[in-house]
Design an enzyme around this catalytic site. Structure first.
Site, PDB file in Angstrom:
ATOM      1  N   CYS A   1      53.064  54.775  76.166  1.00 48.48           N
ATOM      2  CA  CYS A   1      52.507  54.207  77.383  1.00 48.48           C
ATOM      3  C   CYS A   1      53.505  54.391  78.535  1.00 48.48           C
ATOM      4  CB  CYS A   1      52.214  52.724  77.188  1.00 48.48           C
ATOM      5  SG  CYS A   1      51.387  51.971  78.619  1.00 48.48           S
TER       6      CYS A   1
ATOM      7  N   ASP B   1      54.184  52.287  80.694  1.00 49.24           N
ATOM      8  CA  ASP B   1      54.780  50.976  80.974  1.00 49.24           C
ATOM      9  C   ASP B   1      56.311  51.069  81.044  1.00 49.24           C
ATOM     10  OD1 ASP B   1      55.805  48.225  80.570  1.00 49.24           O
ATOM     11  OD2 ASP B   1      53.711  47.731  80.191  1.00 49.24           O
TER      12      ASP B   1
HETATM   13 CO    CO Z   1      50.829  49.844  78.147  1.00 50.01          CO
END
Ligand code: CO
Length: 210
Positions: A40, A42
């Site tokens: 991800c 993130d």
């Molecule tokens: Co994520």
């Protein structure tokens, strides 16, 4: 301003060279990573840092909610290069609990373009509706969906033609699914590793919705 980042970069480069004067010279000539990381975007899930690997040791592809959509030219190009040129031995799909992308996919609201990108997660949620609804609404259900999403992406990678070609040539190539916990920095192996066509086929049969 981002000027302080350039300063941090200078310090990092100097520290690396202090420990190992040839570090960058070696990397200029070749990269030979054994792993492809699909994770991800993130900021709390930095690929190299989590597994404590140096530059040159991990080939990385990141996007919102660590997806491996079979129509995505970006992901497919990374996968093809990793398998055919770099000859990685492991592809690791790494999701994380508390993934905003996963939560956004199923929050029932309209967000625009990202809704299209996140569509595969809604499909996974629909396929596992009964299992998810048996869990308490909120964190438990979303975290399970984070795991199911990883397993679904492992299946996508394992379905890929480049992967099957590598297996057909008798090459060692394993597809793994992990989930990372923001709470303690620990990774959990979801135990859905696929290392051959046979394992892919049995994984496929087992992961069909019941
Ligand atoms: Co994520």
């Amino acid at each position: 301003m981002v000027k302080h980042l350039i300063g941090k970069n200078r310090a990092w480069s100097a520290a690396k060279t202090r420990v190992d004067p040839d570090f960058f010279r070696r990397l200029v000539n070749q990269q030979t990573p054994e792993y492809l990381w699909i994770g991800c975007s993130d900021s709390r899930v930095p690929a190299n840092e989590i597994v404590d690997l140096d530059p040159g040791e991990l080939f990385v592809h990141r996007n919102v909610a660590n997806l491996a959509p079979p129509q995505d030219a970006n992901y497919l190009s990374v996968l093809q290069y990793a398998i055919e040129v770099l000859k990685v031995k492991h592809v690791i799909v790494v999701g994380h609990y508390g993934c905003g992308g996963v939560a956004t996919a199923v929050d029932g609201r309209r967000h625009g373009l990202i809704d299209h990108w996140l569509h595969p997660i809604r499909e996974t949620a629909a396929e596992h509706k009964a299992e998810l609804e048996a869990l308490s609404e909120g964190t438990d259900r979303l975290n399970r969906l984070c795991e199911l999403n990883v397993m679904r992406q492992v299946r996508n990678v394992a379905a890929d033609v480049f992967v099957h070609e590598a297996w057909g040539e008798g090459r060692e190539l394993a597809i793994h699914g992990w989930v990372y916990s923001l709470n303690n920095g620990l990774v959990t192996d979801l135990d859905c590793t696929i290392t051959s066509v046979e394992e892919y086929e049995s994984f496929l049969a087992a992961s069909l919705p019941r």
